[in-house]
Design a protein around this motif. Structure first.
Motif, PDB file in Angstrom:
ATOM      1  N   PHE A   1       0.832  -1.117  -0.030  1.00 31.63           N
ATOM      2  CA  PHE A   1       0.102   0.157  -0.224  1.00 31.63           C
ATOM      3  C   PHE A   1       0.861   1.132   0.066  1.00 31.63           C
ATOM      4  N   GLN A   2       0.513   2.229  -0.902  1.00 32.44           N
ATOM      5  CA  GLN A   2       1.201   3.571  -1.003  1.00 32.44           C
ATOM      6  C   GLN A   2       0.280   4.473  -1.177  1.00 32.44           C
ATOM      7  N   GLY A   3       0.045   5.342  -0.004  1.00 30.47           N
ATOM      8  CA  GLY A   3      -1.031   6.559  -0.230  1.00 30.47           C
ATOM      9  C   GLY A   3      -0.288   7.558   0.383  1.00 30.47           C
ATOM     10  N   TYR A   4      -0.950   8.515   1.361  1.00 27.41           N
ATOM     11  CA  TYR A   4      -0.286   9.525   2.046  1.00 27.41           C
ATOM     12  C   TYR A   4       0.697   9.122   3.021  1.00 27.41           C
ATOM     13  N   PHE A   5       0.359   7.804   3.587  1.00 28.93           N
ATOM     14  CA  PHE A   5       1.300   6.848   4.331  1.00 28.93           C
ATOM     15  C   PHE A   5       1.587   5.578   3.411  1.00 28.93           C
ATOM     16  N   ARG A   6       2.538   4.728   4.044  1.00 32.06           N
ATOM     17  CA  ARG A   6       2.831   3.576   3.193  1.00 32.06           C
ATOM     18  C   ARG A   6       2.916   2.302   4.388  1.00 32.06           C
ATOM     19  N   ILE A   7       2.735   1.213   3.761  1.00 33.88           N
ATOM     20  CA  ILE A   7       3.032  -0.019   4.459  1.00 33.88           C
ATOM     21  C   ILE A   7       3.908  -0.988   3.735  1.00 33.88           C
ATOM     22  N   ASP A   8       4.803  -1.194   4.220  1.00 34.32           N
ATOM     23  CA  ASP A   8       5.860  -2.244   3.715  1.00 34.32           C
ATOM     24  C   ASP A   8       5.768  -3.660   4.411  1.00 34.32           C
ATOM     25  N   ARG A   9       5.951  -4.482   3.543  1.00 31.70           N
ATOM     26  CA  ARG A   9       5.636  -5.878   4.189  1.00 31.70           C
ATOM     27  C   ARG A   9       6.950  -6.484   4.147  1.00 31.70           C
ATOM     28  N   TYR A  10       7.670  -7.131   5.358  1.00 33.39           N
ATOM     29  CA  TYR A  10       8.920  -7.804   5.328  1.00 33.39           C
ATOM     30  C   TYR A  10       8.693  -9.352   5.437  1.00 33.39           C
ATOM     31  N   ARG A  11       9.662 -10.028   4.882  1.00 35.92           N
ATOM     32  CA  ARG A  11       9.630 -11.408   5.331  1.00 35.92           C
ATOM     33  C   ARG A  11      11.225 -11.527   5.568  1.00 35.92           C
ATOM     34  N   PHE A  12      11.531 -12.054   6.858  1.00 37.18           N
ATOM     35  CA  PHE A  12      12.834 -12.308   7.342  1.00 37.18           C
ATOM     36  C   PHE A  12      13.138 -13.238   8.110  1.00 37.18           C
ATOM     37  N   ARG A  13      14.477 -13.542   8.723  1.00 40.46           N
ATOM     38  CA  ARG A  13      14.544 -14.435   9.527  1.00 40.46           C
ATOM     39  C   ARG A  13      15.606 -13.695  10.497  1.00 40.46           C
ATOM     40  N   HIS A  14      15.857 -13.875  11.865  1.00 39.46           N
ATOM     41  CA  HIS A  14      16.835 -13.299  12.513  1.00 39.46           C
ATOM     42  C   HIS A  14      17.562 -14.157  13.717  1.00 39.46           C
ATOM     43  N   SER A  15      18.690 -13.961  14.000  1.00 40.18           N
ATOM     44  CA  SER A  15      19.390 -14.766  15.091  1.00 40.18           C
ATOM     45  C   SER A  15      18.605 -14.802  16.309  1.00 40.18           C
ATOM     46  N   LEU A  16      18.836 -15.883  16.920  1.00 35.42           N
ATOM     47  CA  LEU A  16      18.116 -16.336  18.256  1.00 35.42           C
ATOM     48  C   LEU A  16      19.120 -16.067  19.405  1.00 35.42           C
ATOM     49  N   PHE A  17      18.635 -15.667  20.472  1.00 35.38           N
ATOM     50  CA  PHE A  17      19.713 -15.637  21.696  1.00 35.38           C
ATOM     51  C   PHE A  17      20.111 -16.799  22.059  1.00 35.38           C
ATOM     52  N   ASN A  18      19.445 -17.913  21.871  1.00 37.85           N
ATOM     53  CA  ASN A  18      20.262 -19.194  22.127  1.00 37.85           C
ATOM     54  C   ASN A  18      20.751 -19.838  21.115  1.00 37.85           C
ATOM     55  N   GLY A  19      20.961 -19.115  19.954  1.00 38.99           N
ATOM     56  CA  GLY A  19      21.766 -19.704  18.943  1.00 38.99           C
ATOM     57  C   GLY A  19      21.081 -20.122  17.432  1.00 38.99           C
TER      58      GLY A  19
END
Length: 210
Positions: free
Chosen positions: A26-44
């Motif tokens: 969505f792109q209007g006066y405001f915008r909505i971005d969609r992210y697909r991601f992975r991140h590292s965990l505290f326990n590895g």
């Protein structure tokens, strides 16, 4: 695309973020971005794939006008549709705030909005901090200041008509505002932060600005 994030957060956390895809549904006066991601965990290791939408509305600044000679502050009152949607009283007591425009500094915005929303001329600014407002779903930050009140033009209401603003100001003793906060009358988070900061730092600020 992979992005390594080094020494992030207040506890000096190090980690890796793997951004798989970023789209803008969505792109209007405001915008909505969609992210697909992975991140590292505290326990590895890495998390599973996560999808999150992020509301992009720009970055803002806010200022609490304070007169070190009289001990008075200026709060504004205006209607907020978000409060209505949350089934809360929609006329809120707030600090002066606005979106930072392109090529504008937070300091310049604070002076501009003080004029537009309260007819107030500000002198020196004391930076309180920069805060994420709703980091679970928005990138918005607010840079918050306490501003030295030099003069206020007295009018029945303030704001820009073309933006649908209808704003009333309240000049009150800082101690009275602290009491309102303790009574739960302040429901705007950035306003509560500003008042708590002033309660802790008022004596030192008066010394600096004398």
């Amino acid at each position: 695309m992979k992005t390594n994030v080094i020494e992030t957060g207040t506890m000096n956390t190090t980690g890796t973020i793997e951004v798989i895809e970023k789209t803008t549904p969505f792109q209007g006066y405001f915008r909505i971005d969609r992210y697909r991601f992975r991140h590292s965990l505290f326990n590895g290791g890495l998390s599973g794939e996560i999808t999150r939408e992020v509301f992009e509305r720009g970055h803002a600044a806010a200022v609490l006008p304070f007169d070190p000679k009289t001990g008075e502050i200026i709060l504004i009152e205006q209607f907020r549709a978000g409060a209505l949607a949350a089934s809360m009283p929609p006329w809120l007591l707030e600090v002066i705030a606005g979106i930072i425009e392109e090529n504008e500094t937070p300091e310049n915005m604070s002076h501009r909005e003080a004029q537009e929303e309260a007819g107030c001329d500000l002198g020196r600014l004391k930076k309180i901090g920069t805060f994420l407002m709703t980091p679970g779903g928005s990138s918005e930050t607010i840079t918050l200041f306490c501003g030295e009140t030099l003069r206020q033009e007295q009018r029945s209401s303030y704001g820009l008509e073309e933006e649908g603003e209808d704003i009333r100001t309240h000049m009150i003793k800082a101690e009275d505002a602290f009491q309102l906060m303790r009574e739960g009358a302040i429901t705007n988070a950035i306003t509560a932060i500003a008042l708590q900061w002033l309660e802790l730092n008022q004596k030192q600020l008066v010394k600096e600005w004398q």
